[in-house]
Scaffold this motif. Structure first.
Motif, short mmCIF file in Angstrom:
data_model
loop_
_atom_site.label_atom_id
_atom_site.label_comp_id
_atom_site.label_asym_id
_atom_site.label_seq_id
_atom_site.Cartn_x
_atom_site.Cartn_y
_atom_site.Cartn_z
N VAL A 275 0.85 -1.19 0.00
CA VAL A 275 0.00 0.00 0.00
C VAL A 275 0.89 1.23 0.00
N THR A 276 0.54 2.21 -0.80
CA THR A 276 1.19 3.51 -0.78
C THR A 276 0.14 4.57 -0.46
N ASP A 277 0.40 5.38 0.57
CA ASP A 277 -0.57 6.42 0.93
C ASP A 277 0.15 7.60 1.58
N ASP A 278 -0.62 8.54 2.09
CA ASP A 278 -0.06 9.71 2.77
C ASP A 278 -0.47 9.73 4.24
N LYS A 279 -0.68 8.52 4.82
CA LYS A 279 -1.20 8.40 6.17
C LYS A 279 -0.13 8.09 7.22
N SER A 280 1.10 8.41 6.94
CA SER A 280 2.17 8.12 7.89
C SER A 280 1.99 8.90 9.19
N ALA A 281 2.34 8.22 10.29
CA ALA A 281 2.30 8.89 11.59
C ALA A 281 3.48 9.84 11.76
N ILE A 282 4.43 9.78 10.85
CA ILE A 282 5.59 10.67 10.88
C ILE A 282 5.23 11.96 10.17
N LYS A 283 5.22 13.05 10.88
CA LYS A 283 4.72 14.32 10.32
C LYS A 283 5.53 14.80 9.13
N GLU A 284 6.82 14.48 9.10
CA GLU A 284 7.67 14.97 8.01
C GLU A 284 7.46 14.18 6.71
N ALA A 285 6.86 13.00 6.81
CA ALA A 285 6.73 12.12 5.64
C ALA A 285 5.55 12.52 4.76
N LYS A 286 5.82 12.72 3.49
CA LYS A 286 4.76 13.01 2.54
C LYS A 286 4.15 11.74 1.97
N GLU A 287 4.90 10.64 2.07
CA GLU A 287 4.44 9.37 1.50
C GLU A 287 4.80 8.23 2.44
N ARG A 288 3.89 7.25 2.54
CA ARG A 288 4.15 6.04 3.33
C ARG A 288 4.01 4.83 2.40
N ARG A 289 5.01 3.97 2.42
CA ARG A 289 4.96 2.73 1.65
C ARG A 289 4.99 1.57 2.63
N ALA A 290 3.90 0.82 2.67
CA ALA A 290 3.80 -0.31 3.60
C ALA A 290 3.65 -1.59 2.80
N SER A 291 4.43 -2.60 3.15
CA SER A 291 4.35 -3.87 2.44
C SER A 291 4.31 -5.03 3.43
N TYR A 292 3.73 -6.12 2.98
CA TYR A 292 3.61 -7.33 3.80
C TYR A 292 3.85 -8.54 2.91
N ALA A 293 4.62 -9.50 3.40
CA ALA A 293 4.82 -10.76 2.68
C ALA A 293 4.87 -11.90 3.68
N VAL A 294 4.36 -13.05 3.27
CA VAL A 294 4.30 -14.20 4.17
C VAL A 294 4.55 -15.48 3.39
N THR A 295 5.21 -16.43 4.03
CA THR A 295 5.40 -17.76 3.47
C THR A 295 4.50 -18.73 4.21
N LEU A 296 3.70 -19.48 3.45
CA LEU A 296 2.75 -20.43 4.01
C LEU A 296 2.95 -21.80 3.39
N GLU A 297 2.75 -22.85 4.19
CA GLU A 297 2.86 -24.21 3.67
C GLU A 297 1.46 -24.81 3.53
N VAL A 298 1.20 -25.37 2.35
CA VAL A 298 -0.06 -26.04 2.08
C VAL A 298 0.21 -27.55 2.00
N LEU A 299 -0.52 -28.30 2.80
CA LEU A 299 -0.30 -29.75 2.89
C LEU A 299 -1.24 -30.50 1.97
N PRO A 300 -0.86 -31.72 1.55
CA PRO A 300 -1.74 -32.51 0.68
C PRO A 300 -2.95 -33.04 1.43
N GLN A 301 -3.97 -33.41 0.68
CA GLN A 301 -5.17 -33.97 1.28
C GLN A 301 -4.85 -35.29 2.00
#
Length: 269
Positions: free
Chosen positions: A243-269
């Motif tokens: 997500v890219t927005d202008d909602k940073s809690a840091i007053k000096e920041a004009k832009e906030r870039r937030a990212s999330y990544a996860v590794t998940l294991e899927v098992l067989p039936q």
């Protein structure tokens, strides 16, 4: 010039990557374990062109946070960093679900001083003292990244899964260690603890080095931040959202870039 290159490279590490760029990931040796004695997992941390294959660089372990089933923080063991990957062990001394995360929260600034363009990277609390008061044309970007995986010893639980309320994160509806081929899983994206609607999530199955097509899928979170995905086959999967927005809690920041990544294991039936 050297400081400019270092700052630009550092920013690149935190900006979400496309399907054809380097992907940052955690890879656990196992995600579901049974038994009572000497349970542990080894986790690799790297960024690569081919998902889950060591071909680019290791990830630093400075911002590693491991949450135990009771919500306490535990220290990883046997940490090491090589040319292409970092590794560490997590001892599963109590039953339940563990959350393993790399969390970074930094700011990047560009500005001019005496007509010369400069770059700076650091922690938000250091902006005032690191950027000269005489600086002009100051542009500050706030970069937040969360990289995760989950491991369960014995019966799954949810204490370690509680949202932290900062940046972009995933709140599992389906338990992340209870994923089975052919089943549909449900997750919720949160931004600063609130539902993140309309966010695209890229999902890629591991093993792309050994197939001709990436076979990536993109789904979008609904107005409640929820997205669903039916696992086509077993294996390790990587999911990323940004997500890219202008909602940073840091007053000096004009832009906030937030990212999330996860590794998940899927098992067989």
């Amino acid at each position: 010039m050297k400081s400019f290159i270092r700052a630009a490279a550092a920013l690149a590490l935190l900006v979400p990557v496309s399907a054809h760029a380097h992907k940052a990931w955690l890879l656990p040796s196992s995600t579901v374990l049974s038994g009572k004695d000497d349970l542990a997992v080894t986790i690799d941390a790297a960024a690569s062109n081919d998902l889950f294959y060591f071909d680019h660089r290791p990830l630093p372990l400075d911002n590693l946070v491991v949450t135990a089933p009771d919500g306490s923080k535990i220290t990883p063991e046997n940490t090491s960093t090589g040319k292409y990957r970092s590794s560490f062990d997590v001892s599963l001394k109590t039953p339940g679900t563990y959350r393993v995360a790399m969390v970074s929260d930094n700011v990047f600034a560009r500005y001019k001083e005496n007509g010369e363009e400069k770059r700076w990277r650091g922690k938000p609390e250091n902006i005032a003292k690191e950027i000269p008061a005489s600086a002009t044309d100051v542009v500050v970007t706030h970069a937040q990244r969360r990289l995760e995986t989950f491991v369960t010893a014995g019966k799954p639980d949810e204490t370690a899964l509680k949202p932290v309320g900062s940046g972009l994160e995933m709140e599992p509806i389906t338990h992340p260690n209870d994923l089975v081929e052919g089943d549909e899983a449900e997750f919720k994206l949160l931004l600063d603890g609130k539902p993140a609607a309309g966010v695209k999530v890229e999902i890629v199955r591991g093993g792309i080095r050994y197939r001709n097509k990436l076979e990536d899928t993109t789904v979008t979170s609904d107005d409640k931040g929820v997205f669903k995905f039916k696992w086509p086959e077993p294996g390790m999967y990587w999911m990323e959202a940004a997500v890219t927005d202008d909602k940073s809690a840091i007053k000096e920041a004009k832009e906030r870039r937030a990212s999330y990544a996860v590794t998940l294991e899927v098992l067989p039936q």
